[in-house]
Scaffold this active site. Structure first.
Site, PDB file in Angstrom:
ATOM      1  N   HIS A  78       0.645  -1.242  -0.183  1.00  0.00           N
ATOM      2  CA  HIS A  78       0.176  -0.005  -0.270  1.00  0.00           C
ATOM      3  C   HIS A  78       0.607   1.488   0.185  1.00  0.00           C
ATOM      4  O   HIS A  78       0.361   2.446  -0.830  1.00  0.00           O
ATOM      5  CB  HIS A  78      -1.124  -0.134   1.005  1.00  0.00           C
ATOM      6  CG  HIS A  78      -2.549  -0.829   0.940  1.00  0.00           C
ATOM      7  ND1 HIS A  78      -3.770   0.078   0.766  1.00  0.00           N
ATOM      8  CD2 HIS A  78      -3.110  -1.872   0.872  1.00  0.00           C
ATOM      9  CE1 HIS A  78      -4.212  -0.946   1.050  1.00  0.00           C
ATOM     10  NE2 HIS A  78      -3.560  -2.558   0.377  1.00  0.00           N
ATOM     11  N   ASP A  79       2.268   0.879   0.645  1.00  0.00           N
ATOM     12  CA  ASP A  79       2.760   2.260   0.900  1.00  0.00           C
ATOM     13  C   ASP A  79       3.379   2.741  -0.735  1.00  0.00           C
ATOM     14  O   ASP A  79       3.835   3.833  -1.112  1.00  0.00           O
ATOM     15  CB  ASP A  79       4.394   2.433   1.560  1.00  0.00           C
ATOM     16  CG  ASP A  79       5.102   3.315   1.324  1.00  0.00           C
ATOM     17  OD1 ASP A  79       4.771   4.690   1.481  1.00  0.00           O
ATOM     18  OD2 ASP A  79       6.167   3.367   1.863  1.00  0.00           O
TER      19      ASP A  79
ATOM     20  N   ASP B  75       7.332   5.515  -0.514  1.00  0.00           N
ATOM     21  CA  ASP B  75       8.575   6.753   0.387  1.00  0.00           C
ATOM     22  C   ASP B  75       7.388   6.856   1.599  1.00  0.00           C
ATOM     23  O   ASP B  75       7.684   8.217   2.173  1.00  0.00           O
ATOM     24  CB  ASP B  75       8.155   8.173  -0.773  1.00  0.00           C
ATOM     25  CG  ASP B  75       6.866   8.230  -0.663  1.00  0.00           C
ATOM     26  OD1 ASP B  75       6.209   7.005   0.048  1.00  0.00           O
ATOM     27  OD2 ASP B  75       5.842   9.217  -1.021  1.00  0.00           O
TER      28      ASP B  75
ATOM     29  N   THR C   5      -1.946 -15.261   0.337  1.00  0.00           N
ATOM     30  CA  THR C   5      -1.083 -16.354   0.756  1.00  0.00           C
ATOM     31  C   THR C   5      -1.496 -16.236   2.645  1.00  0.00           C
ATOM     32  O   THR C   5      -1.467 -17.801   2.972  1.00  0.00           O
ATOM     33  CB  THR C   5      -0.116 -17.548   0.147  1.00  0.00           C
ATOM     34  OG1 THR C   5      -0.095 -18.307   0.912  1.00  0.00           O
ATOM     35  CG2 THR C   5       1.306 -16.191   0.646  1.00  0.00           C
TER      36      THR C   5
ATOM     37  N   SER D   5      -4.353 -23.070   4.580  1.00  0.00           N
ATOM     38  CA  SER D   5      -2.674 -22.498   4.400  1.00  0.00           C
ATOM     39  C   SER D   5      -2.501 -21.030   4.488  1.00  0.00           C
ATOM     40  O   SER D   5      -1.434 -20.210   4.395  1.00  0.00           O
ATOM     41  CB  SER D   5      -2.015 -22.452   2.977  1.00  0.00           C
ATOM     42  OG  SER D   5      -0.857 -22.657   2.766  1.00  0.00           O
TER      43      SER D   5
ATOM     44  N   ASP E 154       3.293 -20.174   1.044  1.00  0.00           N
ATOM     45  CA  ASP E 154       4.040 -20.955  -0.066  1.00  0.00           C
ATOM     46  C   ASP E 154       2.834 -20.536  -1.822  1.00  0.00           C
ATOM     47  O   ASP E 154       2.129 -19.214  -1.094  1.00  0.00           O
ATOM     48  CB  ASP E 154       3.604 -22.227   0.616  1.00  0.00           C
ATOM     49  CG  ASP E 154       2.043 -22.666   1.095  1.00  0.00           C
ATOM     50  OD1 ASP E 154       1.116 -21.400   0.391  1.00  0.00           O
ATOM     51  OD2 ASP E 154       2.459 -23.661   2.058  1.00  0.00           O
TER      52      ASP E 154
END
Length: 332
Positions: free
Chosen positions: A72-73, A80, A198, A252, A257
């Site tokens: 998200h950055d 930044d 995942t 999982s 993975d």
């Protein structure tokens, strides 16, 4: 990338995991460099590892949160640290965007920064801490360990409007490809970075339309496996709690993975954007390439690490551009 032994500090927390190193210390990518702090703050990466490990030991959801925070950055203004700027009374800041709803892990970055400031005042950027923390989060979840080129500086802008054009889970694969391409990321990067799902969970809020209003007049997404649909509706009933959480990679969700690729292929992808990857010919081919015969299958871990490094290079500030914040949540 070469296969090497993981750093001892992380072996204490995740034993017997093979690791991937993207480069040798001192290797440069653009103006970033692996081991950038080796002289100015030699314990910088170890300090971040310990803080992330401590946080993960007390909250199992932290690794997924830190991985999401890095994405998200980077995907908005570049890597930044703009998402880190916080003020509860300032609605103009990037973090206030609805596209960042549920993003967390800020406190972990703040703790790492405080420890780094105590050891090396004014040296390590918040943007680098976010990138390093994401790498350590992946490894703590039994995923690949890779070298992170560092030397980013923190941005001086944080604007809510900049996050308005982020990739959205309801968008078509064609639109997602276009948005990634605009950032210099490929279709393969789209698949691999989506596979970061995942680990972690999502809220029923993000499934409402897919389960109950996929078509005008109602109905469910027909790409959902018919044996899986009742389970999703049981977890997220119509009119139920929108904040109820469920795993993005059923079976999982705590291990990094490529199980999520098998789920997507089997119609078990939870969010719409993941499921759509198997309906598009080019992204389906990429998914299938990782699920093929053992003699021909590419390395998912290696490719994911390369995509993360590539994403971590987006529009970085280096040299005299930007600043090194003393506190990650505010500009100097």
């Amino acid at each position: 990338m070469a296969i090497l032994t993981p750093p001892c500090v992380l072996m204490l927390f995740v034993p017997s995991v093979m690791v991937l190193i993207s480069s040798l210390r001192g290797f440069s990518v653009g103006e970033l460099e692996v081991g950038f702090y080796s002289t100015s703050c030699p314990n910088a990466e170890e300090i971040v590892r310990w803080v992330v490990a401590e946080a993960a030991n007390s909250d199992s959801a932290i690794p997924a949160a830190l991985l999401r925070l890095h994405y998200h950055d980077c995907i908005v203004r570049g890597c930044d640290g703009s998402i880190l700027i916080r003020d509860p009374d300032d609605a103009s800041l990037e973090k206030k965007s609805s596209n960042h709803a549920g993003v967390r892990g800020f406190d972990v970055i703040d703790r790492a920064k405080a420890r780094l400031e105590a050891e090396c005042e004014g040296v390590v950027s918040c943007a680098d801490i976010v990138a390093l923390a994401a790498r350590d989060a992946v490894f703590l979840s039994r995923g690949p360990y890779y070298d992170v080129p560092t030397g980013r500086r923190d941005g001086r802008v944080s604007n809510v409007s900049d996050a308005s054009h982020m990739p959205d889970i309801r968008e078509s694969v064609a639109v997602l490809k276009a948005k990634f391409a605009k950032k210099g990321l490929s279709e393969k990067d789209l698949v691999l970075l989506s596979a970061a799902h995942t680990i972690g969970t999502t809220a029923c809020f993000f499934l409402e339309d897919r389960l109950y209003n996929f078509f005008e007049g109602g109905g469910s997404d027909p790409s959902i496996n018919p044996h899986f649909l009742p389970e999703l509706k049981l977890r997220c009933p119509a009119g139920g709690g929108i904040n109820v959480r469920l795993p993005l990679d059923p079976g999982s969700e705590t291990v990094f993975d490529m199980h999520i690729l098998r789920n997507i292929r089997s119609g078990l992808g939870v969010i719409e954007s993941d499921a759509k990857l198997y309906a598009d010919a080019s992204t389906r081919a990429i998914i299938d390439s990782y699920l093929g015969s053992l003699s021909r299958v590419p390395s998912f871990d290696r490719d994911f690490a390369e995509s993360m490094v590539r994403m971590g290079m987006l529009d970085v500030h280096t040299g005299s551009h930007g600043e090194i914040r003393r506190v990650c949540s505010r500009f100097n």
